[in-house]
Design a protein around this motif. Structure first.
Motif, mmCIF file in Angstrom:
data_model
loop_
_atom_site.group_PDB
_atom_site.id
_atom_site.type_symbol
_atom_site.label_atom_id
_atom_site.label_comp_id
_atom_site.label_asym_id
_atom_site.label_seq_id
_atom_site.Cartn_x
_atom_site.Cartn_y
_atom_site.Cartn_z
ATOM 1 N N LEU A 32 0.831 -1.197 0.000
ATOM 2 C CA LEU A 32 0.000 0.000 0.000
ATOM 3 C C LEU A 32 0.866 1.246 0.000
ATOM 4 C CD1 LEU A 32 -2.460 -1.171 2.773
ATOM 5 C CD2 LEU A 32 -2.847 -1.241 0.314
ATOM 6 N N LYS A 33 0.242 2.392 -0.225
ATOM 7 C CA LYS A 33 0.978 3.660 -0.202
ATOM 8 C C LYS A 33 1.557 3.900 1.198
ATOM 9 C CE LYS A 33 -3.160 6.198 0.858
ATOM 10 N NZ LYS A 33 -4.217 7.020 0.457
ATOM 11 N N PRO A 34 2.605 4.724 1.317
ATOM 12 C CA PRO A 34 3.169 5.016 2.639
ATOM 13 C C PRO A 34 2.104 5.600 3.577
ATOM 14 C CG PRO A 34 4.610 5.828 0.921
ATOM 15 C CD PRO A 34 3.356 5.376 0.244
ATOM 16 N N THR A 35 2.147 5.161 4.820
ATOM 17 C CA THR A 35 1.132 5.536 5.800
ATOM 18 C C THR A 35 1.796 6.152 7.025
ATOM 19 O OG1 THR A 35 -0.216 3.670 5.082
ATOM 20 C CG2 THR A 35 -0.778 4.652 7.188
ATOM 21 N N ASN A 36 1.227 7.240 7.524
ATOM 22 C CA ASN A 36 1.712 7.875 8.739
ATOM 23 C C ASN A 36 1.498 6.932 9.919
ATOM 24 O OD1 ASN A 36 1.845 9.523 11.142
ATOM 25 N ND2 ASN A 36 1.757 11.283 9.792
ATOM 26 N N ILE A 37 2.476 6.858 10.795
ATOM 27 C CA ILE A 37 2.411 5.942 11.943
ATOM 28 C C ILE A 37 1.261 6.297 12.889
ATOM 29 C CG2 ILE A 37 3.671 5.283 14.047
ATOM 30 C CD1 ILE A 37 6.112 4.977 12.391
#
Length: 109
Positions: A96-101
């Motif tokens: 998936l696209k990069p995700t904020n923690i």
């Protein structure tokens, strides 16, 4: 005139005392809060749940709309605290696209 100066000194003393009390209260509040805060650490290959789109966008959804999706596996992580990670779908192994923690939480099977 003398009484006005005395009043000003009295008011200034009360203000300083109030500032000291406020500082002490703020320190106690911070200490109490910091005792309860748990640092969320994520590692590569951890299983996590991803916040739904309405959660990430700050929108309201219907009553029975799930707030979390997943589980996903962390395939790559950048800066462990306030960074981002790349998630991998467990079923078809698509990344998936990069995700904020801030929008993920640990998954406990």
């Amino acid at each position: 005139m003398v009484s006005r100066i005395a009043d000003l000194k009295l008011i200034e003393g009360k203000r300083e005392l109030a500032q000291k009390h406020l500082m002490r209260y703020t320190q106690k509040t911070q200490t109490t809060y910091n005792k309860k805060v748990k640092i969320r650490g994520f590692l590569q290959d951890d299983l996590v749940l991803l916040g739904s789109d309405h959660v990430m966008k700050g929108l309201h959804a219907t009553k029975f709309t799930p707030n979390w999706e997943g589980p996903y596996k962390i395939s790559e992580i950048k800066t462990k605290k306030n960074g981002y990670c790349k998630l991998e779908d467990l079923h078809n192994e698509r990344i998936l696209k990069p995700t904020n923690i801030n929008f993920i939480k640990k998954y406990y099977p």
